[in-house]
Scaffold this motif. Sequence first.
Motif, mmCIF file in Angstrom:
data_model
loop_
_atom_site.group_PDB
_atom_site.id
_atom_site.type_symbol
_atom_site.label_atom_id
_atom_site.label_comp_id
_atom_site.label_asym_id
_atom_site.label_seq_id
_atom_site.Cartn_x
_atom_site.Cartn_y
_atom_site.Cartn_z
ATOM 1 N N HIS A 285 0.793 -1.033 0.127
ATOM 2 C CA HIS A 285 -0.241 0.002 -0.197
ATOM 3 C C HIS A 285 0.687 1.688 -0.405
ATOM 4 C CE1 HIS A 285 -3.697 -2.509 0.181
ATOM 5 N NE2 HIS A 285 -3.507 -2.745 1.309
ATOM 6 N N SER A 286 1.430 1.104 1.146
ATOM 7 C CA SER A 286 3.156 2.245 0.807
ATOM 8 C C SER A 286 3.491 2.392 -0.331
ATOM 9 C CB SER A 286 4.017 2.174 1.668
ATOM 10 O OG SER A 286 3.006 2.221 3.013
ATOM 11 N N PHE A 287 3.804 1.930 -1.189
ATOM 12 C CA PHE A 287 4.318 1.973 -1.886
ATOM 13 C C PHE A 287 3.540 2.587 -3.366
ATOM 14 C CE2 PHE A 287 4.942 0.166 -6.683
ATOM 15 C CZ PHE A 287 6.641 0.701 -6.854
ATOM 16 N N TRP A 288 2.284 2.090 -3.490
ATOM 17 C CA TRP A 288 1.159 2.576 -4.600
ATOM 18 C C TRP A 288 0.953 3.688 -4.264
ATOM 19 C CZ3 TRP A 288 1.923 0.660 -9.171
ATOM 20 C CH2 TRP A 288 1.914 -0.333 -9.822
ATOM 21 N N LEU A 289 1.035 3.917 -2.687
ATOM 22 C CA LEU A 289 0.348 5.766 -1.802
ATOM 23 C C LEU A 289 0.765 6.129 -3.342
ATOM 24 C CD1 LEU A 289 -1.336 4.345 0.865
ATOM 25 C CD2 LEU A 289 -2.389 5.645 -0.582
ATOM 26 N N SER A 290 2.315 5.984 -2.986
ATOM 27 C CA SER A 290 3.240 7.002 -2.892
ATOM 28 C C SER A 290 3.232 7.526 -4.448
ATOM 29 C CB SER A 290 4.718 7.303 -2.252
ATOM 30 O OG SER A 290 5.339 5.253 -2.740
ATOM 31 N N PRO A 294 2.688 11.248 -5.746
ATOM 32 C CA PRO A 294 4.047 11.809 -5.507
ATOM 33 C C PRO A 294 3.238 13.901 -4.852
ATOM 34 C CG PRO A 294 3.339 12.287 -7.847
ATOM 35 C CD PRO A 294 2.347 11.272 -6.847
ATOM 36 N N ASP A 295 3.228 14.593 -4.410
ATOM 37 C CA ASP A 295 2.920 14.728 -3.877
ATOM 38 C C ASP A 295 1.984 14.860 -1.888
ATOM 39 O OD1 ASP A 295 0.079 14.703 -4.647
ATOM 40 O OD2 ASP A 295 -0.654 16.710 -4.920
ATOM 41 N N TRP A 296 1.595 13.757 -1.916
ATOM 42 C CA TRP A 296 1.768 13.450 -0.358
ATOM 43 C C TRP A 296 2.958 13.440 0.618
ATOM 44 C CZ3 TRP A 296 -3.417 9.702 -0.591
ATOM 45 C CH2 TRP A 296 -4.615 10.646 -1.804
ATOM 46 N N PHE A 297 3.527 12.817 0.042
ATOM 47 C CA PHE A 297 4.452 12.521 0.993
ATOM 48 C C PHE A 297 5.654 12.101 0.793
ATOM 49 C CE2 PHE A 297 1.419 8.819 0.708
ATOM 50 C CZ PHE A 297 0.475 9.295 2.032
ATOM 51 N N ASN A 298 7.003 13.173 1.236
ATOM 52 C CA ASN A 298 7.836 13.509 1.476
ATOM 53 C C ASN A 298 9.110 12.621 1.883
ATOM 54 O OD1 ASN A 298 10.109 14.941 0.562
ATOM 55 N ND2 ASN A 298 10.725 16.032 3.046
ATOM 56 N N TYR A 299 8.632 11.079 2.627
ATOM 57 C CA TYR A 299 8.988 10.384 3.693
ATOM 58 C C TYR A 299 7.965 9.101 3.254
ATOM 59 C CZ TYR A 299 11.796 14.117 5.820
ATOM 60 O OH TYR A 299 11.932 15.180 6.081
ATOM 61 N N VAL A 300 9.090 7.918 2.464
ATOM 62 C CA VAL A 300 8.448 6.575 1.907
ATOM 63 C C VAL A 300 8.824 5.053 2.778
ATOM 64 C CG1 VAL A 300 7.539 4.329 0.197
ATOM 65 C CG2 VAL A 300 7.472 7.236 0.043
ATOM 66 N N GLY A 301 8.462 4.837 3.365
ATOM 67 C CA GLY A 301 9.066 3.325 3.934
ATOM 68 C C GLY A 301 8.132 1.888 3.428
ATOM 69 N N LEU A 302 9.208 0.942 3.030
ATOM 70 C CA LEU A 302 8.791 -0.259 2.606
ATOM 71 C C LEU A 302 9.792 -1.063 3.653
ATOM 72 C CD1 LEU A 302 9.429 0.657 -1.450
ATOM 73 C CD2 LEU A 302 7.545 1.075 0.584
ATOM 74 N N PHE A 303 8.886 -1.248 4.329
ATOM 75 C CA PHE A 303 9.419 -2.949 5.194
ATOM 76 C C PHE A 303 8.839 -4.497 4.444
ATOM 77 C CE2 PHE A 303 8.292 -0.152 9.174
ATOM 78 C CZ PHE A 303 9.388 1.272 8.467
ATOM 79 N N SER A 304 9.656 -4.886 4.511
ATOM 80 C CA SER A 304 9.525 -6.594 3.622
ATOM 81 C C SER A 304 8.127 -6.356 3.049
ATOM 82 C CB SER A 304 9.310 -7.349 4.501
ATOM 83 O OG SER A 304 10.247 -7.323 5.976
ATOM 84 N N ALA A 305 8.445 -5.683 1.727
ATOM 85 C CA ALA A 305 7.135 -4.569 1.159
ATOM 86 C C ALA A 305 6.682 -5.979 -0.062
ATOM 87 C CB ALA A 305 7.373 -3.252 0.063
ATOM 88 N N ALA A 306 5.796 -6.090 -0.258
ATOM 89 C CA ALA A 306 4.774 -6.425 -1.282
ATOM 90 C C ALA A 306 4.702 -6.411 -2.609
ATOM 91 C CB ALA A 306 3.387 -6.897 -0.637
ATOM 92 N N ILE A 307 5.907 -6.338 -2.561
ATOM 93 C CA ILE A 307 6.055 -5.857 -3.791
ATOM 94 C C ILE A 307 6.392 -6.367 -5.337
ATOM 95 C CG2 ILE A 307 8.052 -3.705 -5.611
ATOM 96 C CD1 ILE A 307 7.511 -2.721 -3.254
ATOM 97 N N ARG A 308 4.694 -5.897 -5.672
ATOM 98 C CA ARG A 308 4.159 -6.769 -7.173
ATOM 99 C C ARG A 308 3.346 -5.906 -8.384
ATOM 100 N NH1 ARG A 308 -0.580 -9.251 -6.592
ATOM 101 N NH2 ARG A 308 -1.650 -8.963 -4.773
#
Length: 391
Positions: A285-290, A294-308
């Motif tokens: 969710h963090s990956f796709w939200l950011s 791109p104008d919402w978050f200045n910091y993005v954290g992907l912890f063991s993210a389900a990247i797909r």
Amino acid sequence: MKKCLLLLTALIVVIPIRAQQSLFEPKTPIVSPQVHADRTVTFRLFAPMAKEVQITGDCLPAQVRNGQEVQGSVKMKKDSLGVWSYTTPALDPELYFYWFLVDGVRVNDPQNIFRIRDVNTNMDIFLIGDAETNPYIVGNVRHGTVSKVWYQQAGAQRRMTVYTPAGYEDGKQKYPVLYLLHGMGGDEEAWPMLGRATQVLDNLIAQGKAKPMLVVMPNGNISQEAAPGEKAGLPEQPNFNLPRTMEGSYEGSFGDIIQFVESHYRVQADKKHRAVAGLSMGGFHSFWLSANHPDWFNYVGLFSAAIRNPKAGSPVYEDMDGKLKALFTQKPALYYIAIGKTDFLYKANKDLRAKLDANHYPYYYRETDGGHIWRNWRIYLKEFTSMIFRN
């Protein structure tokens, strides 16, 4: 006379039963777990009729079965009174989970009142160290406030957990906000309980290692109002595979959460003072939200993210490359990726890093031992929160 006879009969029955029971009980109270001064820990279980008792948990070295890392386990030893025991080597300061297997049946420690639910499993816990060496322990510091808050998202009533730092209620200061998202099967209670987010923030802020901030921990299951037992109606058993978790609905309505927070709390309502991070599904969710905003978050954290890149037909998940380009054109202050070496999502995260490298997009990378486990996610939370809102 009849009442007296009945009472006498009851006493005759009860006394022998109690006497018989006492023959099988240990003469001294059982202590489990017992944390020793040298940081070894002894576990004990009274089970005189059991043929075999094992202890399993992350306080033991992990094992590999069928190519997958699983919790370690070891056989316990039985004494003449029917008490099974095992003592660990010295353990590092940490929060640990464990449980017993009695003749193959999973059993919680009856002597340990400290227990945490992870989806549909109750695990016994214990802590090693002190607040100086272990930020998961409640420190002798000023404490923030944790609230369970109801709000509207996607037209439905839902619940989130909100952490406000010490002094929030007494002041007029506005604070930055971290939106912290859980993994599949979790809910708004996962990060405060399993992730020890409250203790981490209290201790790091008190030590000057993190900036005072609000932490918003919403329920990431768009089809679920709240954690099991907290929604309207009769309590239901937790379900790992809830519908509509990764098909665009959550990302598409996340603006409802931001709008609620910024209209109900004293926060700095701009990109510079917003961060989003999550583990596993929450990392997805963090990956796709950011990427979509791109104008919402200045910091993005992907912890063991389900990247797909799911093929769900949602516009949220279209044009990954174009959205990443738009995101990094706006130069986020921190794009944080972290994963364990044996995590089943390791390759997906490696492929993401290759994509970022090929396009010269800057990011911070943290690799740890272990797999898809809370011990790693707590490490990432400590590090990420100490790095954000510093600019």
